[in-house]
Design an enzyme around this catalytic site. Structure first.
Site, PDB file in Angstrom:
ATOM      1  N   LYS A 223       0.855  -1.189   0.000  1.00 54.71           N
ATOM      2  CA  LYS A 223       0.000   0.000   0.000  1.00 54.71           C
ATOM      3  C   LYS A 223       0.890   1.236   0.000  1.00 54.71           C
ATOM      4  O   LYS A 223       1.712   1.411   0.899  1.00 54.71           O
ATOM      5  CB  LYS A 223      -0.907  -0.007   1.242  1.00 54.71           C
ATOM      6  CG  LYS A 223      -1.684   1.306   1.482  1.00 54.71           C
ATOM      7  CD  LYS A 223      -2.605   1.243   2.701  1.00 54.71           C
ATOM      8  CE  LYS A 223      -3.236   2.597   3.019  1.00 54.71           C
ATOM      9  NZ  LYS A 223      -4.124   2.562   4.212  1.00 54.71           N
TER      10      LYS A 223
ATOM     11  N   ASP B 265      -2.796  10.169   3.605  1.00 54.98           N
ATOM     12  CA  ASP B 265      -4.182   9.745   3.782  1.00 54.98           C
ATOM     13  C   ASP B 265      -4.941  10.769   4.624  1.00 54.98           C
ATOM     14  O   ASP B 265      -4.862  10.757   5.853  1.00 54.98           O
ATOM     15  CB  ASP B 265      -4.213   8.359   4.454  1.00 54.98           C
ATOM     16  CG  ASP B 265      -5.636   7.837   4.635  1.00 54.98           C
ATOM     17  OD1 ASP B 265      -6.570   8.450   4.062  1.00 54.98           O
ATOM     18  OD2 ASP B 265      -5.799   6.815   5.334  1.00 54.98           O
TER      19      ASP B 265
ATOM     20  N   LYS C  89     -10.423  12.759   7.946  1.00 53.58           N
ATOM     21  CA  LYS C  89      -9.933  12.409   9.283  1.00 53.58           C
ATOM     22  C   LYS C  89      -9.956  13.638  10.196  1.00 53.58           C
ATOM     23  O   LYS C  89      -9.938  14.772   9.720  1.00 53.58           O
ATOM     24  CB  LYS C  89      -8.488  11.902   9.190  1.00 53.58           C
ATOM     25  CG  LYS C  89      -8.340  10.512   8.605  1.00 53.58           C
ATOM     26  CD  LYS C  89      -6.881  10.081   8.614  1.00 53.58           C
ATOM     27  CE  LYS C  89      -6.696   8.708   7.991  1.00 53.58           C
ATOM     28  NZ  LYS C  89      -7.349   7.610   8.722  1.00 53.58           N
TER      29      LYS C  89
ATOM     30  N   ASP D  80       1.538   6.499   5.456  1.00 55.61           N
ATOM     31  CA  ASP D  80       0.570   5.512   4.975  1.00 55.61           C
ATOM     32  C   ASP D  80       1.056   4.784   3.720  1.00 55.61           C
ATOM     33  O   ASP D  80       0.326   3.996   3.134  1.00 55.61           O
ATOM     34  CB  ASP D  80      -0.780   6.196   4.730  1.00 55.61           C
ATOM     35  CG  ASP D  80      -1.967   5.268   4.954  1.00 55.61           C
ATOM     36  OD1 ASP D  80      -1.791   4.234   5.638  1.00 55.61           O
ATOM     37  OD2 ASP D  80      -3.055   5.569   4.431  1.00 55.61           O
TER      38      ASP D  80
ATOM     39  N   ASP E   4     -12.285   6.859   3.673  1.00 59.55           N
ATOM     40  CA  ASP E   4     -11.064   6.669   4.472  1.00 59.55           C
ATOM     41  C   ASP E   4     -10.625   5.197   4.488  1.00 59.55           C
ATOM     42  O   ASP E   4      -9.536   4.878   4.949  1.00 59.55           O
ATOM     43  CB  ASP E   4     -11.297   7.182   5.898  1.00 59.55           C
ATOM     44  CG  ASP E   4     -10.001   7.410   6.654  1.00 59.55           C
ATOM     45  OD1 ASP E   4      -8.923   7.346   6.015  1.00 59.55           O
ATOM     46  OD2 ASP E   4     -10.065   7.652   7.872  1.00 59.55           O
TER      47      ASP E   4
ATOM     48  N   GLU F  17      -9.463   3.510   2.162  1.00 64.27           N
ATOM     49  CA  GLU F  17      -8.937   3.589   0.791  1.00 64.27           C
ATOM     50  C   GLU F  17      -7.857   2.550   0.504  1.00 64.27           C
ATOM     51  O   GLU F  17      -7.647   2.171  -0.646  1.00 64.27           O
ATOM     52  CB  GLU F  17      -8.371   4.994   0.536  1.00 64.27           C
ATOM     53  CG  GLU F  17      -6.931   5.240   1.005  1.00 64.27           C
ATOM     54  CD  GLU F  17      -6.714   5.115   2.510  1.00 64.27           C
ATOM     55  OE1 GLU F  17      -7.710   5.212   3.255  1.00 64.27           O
ATOM     56  OE2 GLU F  17      -5.573   4.907   2.944  1.00 64.27           O
TER      57      GLU F  17
ATOM     58  N   ARG G 205      -7.651  -0.660   1.172  1.00 64.23           N
ATOM     59  CA  ARG G 205      -8.167  -1.914   0.609  1.00 64.23           C
ATOM     60  C   ARG G 205      -8.600  -1.727  -0.832  1.00 64.23           C
ATOM     61  O   ARG G 205      -8.566  -2.656  -1.630  1.00 64.23           O
ATOM     62  CB  ARG G 205      -9.301  -2.446   1.502  1.00 64.23           C
ATOM     63  CG  ARG G 205     -10.485  -1.542   1.613  1.00 64.23           C
ATOM     64  CD  ARG G 205     -11.341  -1.842   2.841  1.00 64.23           C
ATOM     65  NE  ARG G 205     -10.769  -1.287   4.066  1.00 64.23           N
ATOM     66  CZ  ARG G 205     -11.321  -1.419   5.270  1.00 64.23           C
ATOM     67  NH1 ARG G 205     -12.445  -2.104   5.422  1.00 64.23           N
ATOM     68  NH2 ARG G 205     -10.734  -0.888   6.324  1.00 64.23           N
TER      69      ARG G 205
HETATM   70  N1  BES Z   1      -4.284   4.480   6.936  1.00 66.01           N
HETATM   71  C1  BES Z   1      -5.435   4.228   7.725  1.00 66.01           C
HETATM   72  C2  BES Z   1      -5.150   3.251   8.876  1.00 66.01           C
HETATM   73  C3  BES Z   1      -4.172   3.694   9.926  1.00 66.01           C
HETATM   74  C4  BES Z   1      -4.632   4.282  11.099  1.00 66.01           C
HETATM   75  C5  BES Z   1      -2.816   3.468   9.803  1.00 66.01           C
HETATM   76  C6  BES Z   1      -3.745   4.660  12.081  1.00 66.01           C
HETATM   77  C7  BES Z   1      -1.928   3.864  10.787  1.00 66.01           C
HETATM   78  C8  BES Z   1      -2.393   4.449  11.931  1.00 66.01           C
HETATM   79  C9  BES Z   1      -6.542   3.640   6.873  1.00 66.01           C
HETATM   80  O1  BES Z   1      -6.582   4.073   5.569  1.00 66.01           O
HETATM   81  C10 BES Z   1      -7.833   4.036   7.502  1.00 66.01           C
HETATM   82  O2  BES Z   1      -8.100   5.194   7.536  1.00 66.01           O
HETATM   83  N2  BES Z   1      -8.597   3.062   7.978  1.00 66.01           N
HETATM   84  C11 BES Z   1      -9.837   3.310   8.588  1.00 66.01           C
HETATM   85  C12 BES Z   1     -10.841   2.318   8.043  1.00 66.01           C
HETATM   86  C13 BES Z   1     -12.254   2.572   8.445  1.00 66.01           C
HETATM   87  C14 BES Z   1     -12.736   3.862   7.818  1.00 66.01           C
HETATM   88  C15 BES Z   1     -13.111   1.416   8.008  1.00 66.01           C
HETATM   89  C16 BES Z   1      -9.680   3.151  10.096  1.00 66.01           C
HETATM   90  O3  BES Z   1      -8.941   2.273  10.517  1.00 66.01           O
HETATM   91  O4  BES Z   1     -10.249   3.945  10.828  1.00 66.01           O
HETATM   92 ZN    ZN Z   2      -4.816   4.724   4.780  1.00 68.62          ZN
HETATM   93 MN    MN Z   3      -7.679   5.848   5.343  1.00 63.84          MN
END
Ligand code: BES
Ligand code: ZN
Ligand code: MN
Length: 504
Positions: free
Chosen positions: A269, A274, A281, A292, A351, A353, A355
């Site tokens: 990834k 992000d 966020k 990210d 968010d 994104e 996957r």
């Molecule tokens: N890049 C983030 C996940 C992340 C969070 C990595 C904290 C490192 C530290 C990912 O893209 C994300 O935002 N995931 C969301 C998914 C949710 C919206 C289903 C999450 O984990 O909140």
């Molecule tokens: Zn992310």
């Molecule tokens: Mn995200």
């Protein structure tokens, strides 16, 4: 820093500092530490008796030798209990010692090969761990610090002393391997620590190009028109909100050209920033999202290592690089995108994104004929909640490959813990309007994300690594320095070597 190996005797080697070690609970030091103790009229055993040296892992005691032996100082490093000792302890202790010497302004030192004697480590293992630990422990990201703010001179020369010629050359081999591993890990750390205004998808592609050029890998970069032709609607949906052009970076190492089926695909990834997109966020801590792209960085680093180690296996690195931005052209919650394999995804949350971009990258990996896949992603905040920073969560569809990842991690010191993929969890990503939705809500967030990825690997043996917790460190400890860790680059390269050796 230069790391060399010489044949000789520690008590007669001229150096500003000699590093020896001690297991906890030992009252009369043996081996090289014992020899130094005797030459210093028992000062080390005296300090042990008085409780000043305990041998706890990472403990460091400095003794000035006042001309009694050739080294000006002796540094006694604790190795902890003998029954918990392994290469990881050597990495951690070597890092602590290296930073200690730097902080003392000592730029040249001699060390014994920790653990290669009483500790029972192979000399190569010890040499490699010392090199990895010292180099990674001294790591600094100082690109944007004015020189005046920078700390004292670095430790520049580390010499490992060994009495036996054969063992010395084994240590030397280990050091060479450790330098390769550390340099690649440092590349990953630098990429992750670099701010997102610098580390754009274009810049990631540029670094991949440099690595490919120096290691003799084939490089192919797909631009958005080609992505469109291939039907990569999920990746393009994320990219459409950004002014930065997305890149699908493909790096090929051919270590077994006669057996194209003997291969491994590493998929990373590469979200260079992000913001969350339209599902924006919170501002607090958002700056961390420059990291990210850590999965992609670790894949590039692993490809560099693999290009140097040359295992007998074909390895392809695929990095889906783009930003996730909110804008007038950004995708919206509720949008439906179609991935390369024709499957449709309802974008509940922009968010989620990672996957989406991985879905198309995994499809591409399969179309390329890759027979084993490992994807690496800072995928879910839920992973940080579940496992914290001690280990990386892994999920997948093939127990043998999962076990091989865990096993590779035992040697590199990068830990893995498997999470279950029970059918029950699959329901979390059922959608009313598309084949699946990209967010499963609050329950089992890391597993539901893995279930979306599973839709794009088919029956290809596959492991998903969620490095959201392990890609960065909160504080400096052992060979990890606050900021990017470079995890899991060393494990990916080790996995490639192990797969090459087992020939299956
Ligand atoms: N890049 C983030 C996940 C992340 C969070 C990595 C904290 C490192 C530290 C990912 O893209 C994300 O935002 N995931 C969301 C998914 C949710 C919206 C289903 C999450 O984990 O909140
Ligand atoms: Zn992310
Ligand atoms: Mn995200």
């Amino acid at each position: 820093m230069r790391i060399t190996v010489t044949i000789g005797d520690v008590t007669t080697t001229e150096t500003p500092a000699l590093v020896v070690n001690l297991f906890s609970g030992v009252t009369e030091p043996g081996g090289a530490t014992g020899a130094v103790d005797r030459a210093l009229d028992g000062v080390i055993s005296q300090l042990i008796k008085e409780g000043e040296i305990k041998g706890k892992v990472g403990d460091i005691t400095l003794i000035h030798t006042m001309g009694k032996i050739a080294p000006a100082r002796v540094v006694v490093a604790g190795l902890g209990p003998a029954d918990k000792f392994d290469a990881q302890v050597v990495r951690q202790v070597s890092a602590e010692v290296a930073r200690y010497l730097r902080q003392k302004g000592i730029n040249e030192a001699v060390t014994i090969a920790h653990g290669a004697g009483i500790g029972g480590l192979e000399p190569t293992t010890s040499g490699q761990a010392i090199a990895e630990g010292s180099l990674l422990g001294l790591y600094k990201f100082s690109t944007y610090l004015s020189p005046s703010k920078e700390a004292s001179a670095d430790l520049e020369d580390l010499t490992i002393v060994e009495q036996d010629q054969d063992r010395a050359s084994e240590i030397e081999n280990g050091v060479a391997a450790g330098i390769v591993a550390a340099e690649a890990t440092i590349l990953a750390r630098d990429m992750v620590n670099e701010p997102a205004n610098m580390m754009t998808p274009t810049q990631m592609a540029e670094i991949a190009r440099r690595v490919a050029e120096s290691e003799g890998l084939t490089l192919n970069i797909l631009e958005s028109p080609q992505m469109r032709e291939l039907g990569m609607g999920a990746l393009l949906g994320v990219a459409q909100g950004s002014e930065e052009p997305p890149k699908l970076i493909i790096m090929d190492y051919r270590g077994d050209p006669d057996n194209p089926g003997n291969n491994l695909g590493l998929v990373g990834k590469g979200i260079t920033f992000d913001t969350g997109g339209i599902s924006l966020k919170q501002p607090g801590g958002m700056e961390a999202m420059k990291g990210d792209m850590a999965g992609g960085a670790s894949v590039i680093a692993a490809m560099k290592m693999i290009g140097q180690e040359k295992p007998k296996i074909n390895v392809t690195g695929i990095i889906a690089a783009t930003e996730n931005m909110p804008s007038g052209s950004a995708q919206r919650p509720g949008d439906v995108v179609r991935a390369m394999n024709g499957k449709t995804i309802e974008v509940i949350n922009t968010d989620a994104e990672g996957r989406l971009v991985l879905a198309d990258a995994l499809c591409y990996a399969r179309e390329k004929g890759l027979t084993r896949l490992v994807d690496v992603a800072t995928l879910t905040g839920a992973m940080v909640t579940t496992l914290g920073k001690a280990c990386t969560g892994i999920m997948g569809n093939n127990q043998e490959l999962l076990d091989k990842v865990t096993e590779a991690g035992r040697d590199t010191g990068e830990k893995y813990w498997q999470l279950p993929m029970f059918d029950e969890y699959k329901e979390l990503i059922k959608s009313d309007v598309a084949d699946m939705k990209n967010s499963g809500g609050r329950q089992a967030g890391s597993i539901s994300a893995a279930f979306l990825l599973a839709e794009f690997v088919g029956d290809t043996p596959w492991v998903h690594m969620d490095i959201a917790g392990t890609s960065t460190a909160d504080r400096t400890k052992g060979y990890q320095v606050k900021g990017a860790t470079g995890v899991p680059a060393r494990t990916l390269a080790k996995l490639a070597r192990n797969l090459a050796e087992s020939g299956t």
